[in-house]
Motif scaffolding. Structure first.
Motif, mmCIF file in Angstrom:
data_model
loop_
_atom_site.group_PDB
_atom_site.id
_atom_site.type_symbol
_atom_site.label_atom_id
_atom_site.label_comp_id
_atom_site.label_asym_id
_atom_site.label_seq_id
_atom_site.Cartn_x
_atom_site.Cartn_y
_atom_site.Cartn_z
ATOM 1 N N ILE A 128 4.149 0.061 13.192
ATOM 2 C CA ILE A 128 3.715 0.594 11.896
ATOM 3 C C ILE A 128 4.042 -0.407 10.796
ATOM 4 N N ASN A 129 3.049 -0.738 10.008
ATOM 5 C CA ASN A 129 3.277 -1.534 8.794
ATOM 6 C C ASN A 129 3.628 -0.553 7.675
ATOM 7 N N ASN A 130 4.907 -0.263 7.543
ATOM 8 C CA ASN A 130 5.346 0.821 6.653
ATOM 9 C C ASN A 130 5.017 0.579 5.190
ATOM 10 N N LYS A 131 4.860 -0.685 4.792
ATOM 11 C CA LYS A 131 4.526 -0.965 3.396
ATOM 12 C C LYS A 131 3.131 -0.445 3.048
ATOM 13 N N GLN A 132 2.280 -0.273 4.072
ATOM 14 C CA GLN A 132 0.922 0.213 3.822
ATOM 15 C C GLN A 132 0.796 1.731 3.981
ATOM 16 N N CYS A 133 1.847 2.370 4.482
ATOM 17 C CA CYS A 133 1.790 3.822 4.720
ATOM 18 C C CYS A 133 1.703 4.574 3.390
#
Length: 395
Positions: free
Chosen positions: A271-276
């Protein structure tokens, strides 16, 4: 069932079918209460004439309170004298809407004694709503409820009774204790709840996570919505178990992520959490494998409301993340700033969301002493409201 005074051929149609019918409940009440019978008669006429015959308002209430009672009168008192006065009483509901069966019996017994016997649980206002009593019964009704430990809720231009989801009591997604906050705010702002002093109504609704089961973003002036600011917790072993059980992780989860921030290679979830954007879809579908992050709090949004003057609008983010632990000093400080600015400058019957748009969101944020933040947006992934003045100075 006893014979009723008024014939209701149009309403009778609404008793047919498999679903529960409000007409059936009204008739049950009417068998014991002439007031409910009168309500059926007037409603039948409204259906036939395609118009309402209720008059709103009137100064009714109980001693010491400016809110909690909503005056209702019929315009057809000569035809339906049973509902000449048909006032609504709002009882402050417990946080999370938890009642014991004993408490419900107590509420109903008092209402059977003083009112029509009809209830409304729980409308958009959140209160335990009692429908239909006379002006003469109001003081005795309030006295009995007060003696039993109940209090009136909000109405008119005041802080309406805060409401919340049941949070940590029943939900694994809750990011903070919603019921503790609801109880604290209710007790802290008793004066604002019972004595109208604002330009218009001010609703606070509290959701434990971004699923927002209480629809706070659309139904409240101040939405307090649980969130997290670190990474989503991933249990790769549970991910493998979901895949082994036949779950289509690529199609049902990764392919439906609105920000395309996830990838699945058949063995591990990344998961690219900055884009969540906290849509909660992946966590809802895979609750054993994915959980909210460990650094939890709430996002604060202001300005949601149903249509009256400027149409319906959703709340806008004013604080992307705020810790949400007792004694809840930070959110109370923000609430006081909102009330100070809006109370001083808002027009009569202007919700705070309408006021915010009238003066400009940038000016509004400056007046409540919040620094601009790129996450202050009207809709997800749109341009922020805020213009950074230093950029103009550089030009």
């Amino acid at each position: 069932m006893a014979d009723l005074k008024y014939k209701t051929p149009l309403l009778d149609e609404l008793e047919k079918g498999e679903w529960p019918s409000f007409v059936k409940e009204l008739k049950r009440a009417a068998a014991k209460k002439p007031m409910a019978d009168g309500l059926l008669g007037q409603l039948e006429k409204s259906y036939r004439d395609k118009q309402t015959y209720w008059k709103h308002g009137g100064l009714v209430g109980v001693q010491g309170y400016g809110a909690g009672i909503i005056g209702r009168y019929t315009a057809l008192a000569d035809q339906f004298p049973e509902v000449t006065a048909f006032h609504t009483v709002r009882i402050n509901q417990p946080a999370g809407w938890f009642y014991s069966s004993k408490a419900l019996r107590q509420l109903c017994d008092i209402w059977d004694k003083h009112g029509s016997g009809m209830l409304n649980l729980h409308g958009s206002t959140g209160d335990f709503v009692l429908l239909g009593t006379t002006s003469e019964e109001l003081e005795d009704t309030f006295t009995e409820y007060s003696a039993a430990g109940w209090d009136l809720g909000g109405s008119s231009s005041d802080m309406r009774t805060p409401s919340c989801c049941n949070g940590m009591a029943r939900c694994e997604f809750a990011c903070f204790d919603t019921m503790a906050l609801c109880q604290d705010l209710t007790m802290t702002y008793q004066d604002e709840l019972h004595r109208p002093a604002f330009p218009y109504k001010f609703k606070i609704k509290i959701a434990g996570c971004p699923n927002d089961c209480v629809a706070s973003i659309a139904r409240s002036d101040l939405s307090i919505m649980g969130t997290w600011k670190d990474d989503i917790q991933v249990d790769q072993a549970e991910m493998a178990a979901y895949a082994k059980a036949g779950k289509d992780i690529q199609g049902e989860v990764v392919g439906m992520c609105p920000t395309a921030c996830m990838s699945w290679d058949g063995k591990a979830m990344k998961i690219n959490n900055k884009q969540c954007n906290r849509c909660m879809h992946c966590i809802n579908v895979l609750p054993k494998a994915l959980r909210a992050g460990k650094v939890r709090g709430a996002t604060i949004l202001v300005g949601g409301k149903a249509p009256i003057l400027e149409g319906a609008q959703l709340g806008s983010v004013v604080v992307p993340f705020m810790p949400m632990k007792a004694p809840f000093s930070e959110i109370k400080e923000l609430i006081q700033k909102l009330w100070d600015v809006w109370g001083e400058n808002g027009n009569n019957r202007e919700r705070i969301g309408e006021f915010m748009l009238r003066v400009g969101v940038g000016n509004f944020m400056e007046s409540i002493e919040l620094a601009p933040d790129p996450q202050m947006v009207l809709h997800p992934r749109e341009n922020p409201y805020i213009f950074y003045e230093e950029y103009f100075e550089e030009e």
